[in-house]
Design an enzyme around this catalytic site. Structure first.
Site, short mmCIF file in Angstrom:
data_model
loop_
_atom_site.label_atom_id
_atom_site.label_comp_id
_atom_site.label_asym_id
_atom_site.label_seq_id
_atom_site.Cartn_x
_atom_site.Cartn_y
_atom_site.Cartn_z
N SER A 126 -9.85 -0.36 7.17
CA SER A 126 -9.31 -0.28 5.82
C SER A 126 -8.60 -1.51 5.29
CB SER A 126 -8.35 0.90 5.70
OG SER A 126 -9.08 2.07 5.51
N SER A 177 -9.64 1.86 2.91
CA SER A 177 -8.81 2.63 2.00
C SER A 177 -7.77 1.77 1.27
CB SER A 177 -8.08 3.74 2.77
OG SER A 177 -7.23 3.18 3.75
N LYS A 217 0.84 -1.20 0.00
CA LYS A 217 0.00 0.00 0.00
C LYS A 217 0.88 1.25 0.00
CE LYS A 217 -3.87 2.10 2.55
NZ LYS A 217 -4.70 2.03 3.78
N1 GLN Z 1 -12.96 4.32 6.22
C1 GLN Z 1 -12.41 4.78 7.47
C2 GLN Z 1 -12.03 6.23 7.34
O1 GLN Z 1 -12.34 6.78 6.35
C3 GLN Z 1 -11.25 3.94 7.85
C4 GLN Z 1 -10.03 4.29 7.09
C5 GLN Z 1 -8.88 3.42 7.48
O2 GLN Z 1 -9.03 2.42 8.18
N2 GLN Z 1 -7.71 3.86 7.09
O3 GLN Z 1 -11.44 6.80 8.19
#
Ligand code: GLN
Length: 494
Positions: A192, A168, A93
């Site tokens: 995410s 994400s 990532k």
């Molecule tokens: N979707 C969540 C957010 O927008 C989690 C994001 C993540 O785990 N990096 O913060």
């Protein structure tokens, strides 16, 4: 391609590339059926073919990949023993700093930034013999649930190209699901890893807070961020986790807690394990088709001798607002460092202040700006007690739910996401609807515990469902053991 003209196009992996696992690669290398260089070349050929429609990779690192592969091949020709992830093609990532490869965190503000060092997790993968194919697309600074917040365009879900892969870490999940990599690293702050794992139909694990060093991870919310693996099998998740886990002097929050061999413990019995089923996770908002699959999954585990037990987690309803206060507050502080002075983009201005403003104005996308504003507000004098401090207190209550429940049960089972992969564009206008995608994952993030999302059948024949297994702090071994039993019994295709 799909047989029916009306079915959404997909990029399902061909049997060949999907068949590779850490163990089968090792066998093929040792018996000289394939060289690490040839295997790496095959994966790049497939990426070249598939990535234009998936947009899963942002940058490729063939120079490093081939030099890693050649080092493995040289060891084989010298008859030396192979390291644990020898020749395993990996996707990383783009929030993980990688020496010599552009690392952007999905943001324009870091376009062109090439780190001079490897994050600890990356360095450990390197030492274990993995092959770094490249960096995967993600929501900007890991903020999002659909990958649509990337400055470099969304990722398309390989199971249905008109749908989101989740976020994400959508690029990492999609790369593994499409057979463009055998394993991948993602990060999970509020869901995410688990949520894109669920939406793309691959296992993805969030380790306990402190289990894996965060050194070299571009920070979003430091008290929540975790690095963890995606793979096609539970065994491969275990094999990657045991490589990257463990104390690191470069991260003071990394835990000095022994790292067991997760892969060696997978076959131990699951009979008698008590599985907590929290009513709060099966309430309004859960797609009935998902509920049905999760219930079938629980039924299968019961047949294996596990004991499902109803439990109550009364503070669950407060998790989303608590998470979005704490995460945005920490993000506003972490992202202050992107000012045009030290990294990436700089837009010149007449004064220093103007340079900061113009750089941040042009460099950050809308969601990142929204969160910086929310977080700065929550931390400001006069509002701190009402918002940030209050959120910290509620976080303790949510953690208390887990502490109490784990006195009665060994693991907790829930759906990973209330919905299957939605269509690209469907939720972009409504940040609140997007935030609700994490309703079942942010709780475990706030409590610091570990969790995995496992494939648990498909809705309408194509859209994967995710079953979440949550375990107490540092009980990754128990979570993986149950996950492996579920996989072996056919749970992924239920
Ligand atoms: N979707 C969540 C957010 O927008 C989690 C994001 C993540 O785990 N990096 O913060």
């Amino acid at each position: 391609m799909s047989a029916s003209p009306n079915a959404p196009a997909s990029a399902a992996p061909p049997a060949g590339s999907a068949a590779w696992t850490v163990a089968s690669i090792r066998r093929a290398l040792e018996s000289r059926k394939v060289s690490s260089r040839e295997l790496t070349k095959d994966f790049y050929a497939r990426i070249e073919r598939e990535n234009p429609r998936l947009n899963a990779f942002l940058a490729l690192s063939p120079e490093r990949a081939y030099s890693q592969a050649d080092a493995i091949d040289a060891r084989i020709s010298r008859g030396e023993p192979l390291p644990p992830l020898a020749g395993v093609p990996a996707a990383l990532k783009d929030v993980l700093n990688t020496r010599g490869t552009e690392t952007t965190a999905g943001s324009r503000i870091l376009k062109g930034y090439v780190p001079p060092y490897d994050a600890t997790a990356i360095e450990r993968l390197d030492r274990a013999g993995a092959i770094f194919l490249g960096k995967t697309n993600c929501d900007e600074f890991a903020m999002g649930s659909s990958n649509e917040n990337s400055a470099f365009g969304p990722v398309h879900n390989p199971v249905a190209l008109d749908r989101v892969p989740g976020g994400s870490s959508g690029g990492s999940a999609a790369a593994v699901a499409a057979g463009l990599a055998v394993v991948a690293l993602g990060t999970d702050t509020g869901g995410s890893i688990r949520q894109p794992g669920a939406l793309c139909g691959v296992p993805g694990m969030m380790p306990t807070y402190g289990r894996v060093s965060r050194y070299g991870l571009i920070a979003f919310a430091s008290s929540l961020d975790r690095i963890g693996p995606f793979a096609r099998t539970v065994e491969d998740v275990a094999r990657v986790l045991e490589v990257i886990a463990g104390r690191d002097p470069l991260d003071a929050t990394s835990a000095d807690h022994p790292v067991p061999s997760y892969s060696a413990g997978l076959d131990a019995s699951v009979e008698g394990l008590r599985l907590g089923i929290p009513a709060e996770y099966f309430a309004e908002g859960l797609d009935p088709a998902i509920r049905q699959k999760i219930e079938a999954g629980i039924g299968l585990l019961k047949k294996l001798g596990c004991v499902p037990t109803p439990i109550a987690m009364p503070h669950t309803a407060y998790a989303i607002p608590t998470y979005y206060l704490i995460a945005t507050a920490e993000a506003s502080s972490n992202l202050a460092r992107f000012d045009g002075v030290r990294y990436g983009l700089r837009v010149p201005g007449a004064t220093l202040g103007e340079m900061y403003r113009k750089t941040r104005g042009a460099g950050f996308g809308a969601e990142v700006k929204r969160r910086i504003m929310l977080g700065t507000y929550a931390l400001s004098a006069g509002y701190y007690d009402a918002f940030y401090l209050k959120a910290q207190k509620v976080r303790t209550l949510i953690k208390g739910d887990f502490d109490r429940v784990f006195q009665q049960v060994d693991l907790i089972l829930t759906p990973t996401s209330p919905v299957t992969a939605f269509r690209l564009g469907e939720r972009t206008e409504d940040p609140l609807a997007m935030y609700l995608a994490d309703i079942y994952t942010v709780t475990g993030s706030l409590a610091g515990v570990t969790g995995i999302s496992l494939p648990c059948g498909k809705v309408c024949g194509t859209l994967p469902v995710g079953l979440q297994v949550i375990g107490p702090h540092f009980e990754e071994g128990r979570v993986l053991r149950l996950a492996h039993a579920f996989e072996t019994a056919g749970g992924f295709e239920i």
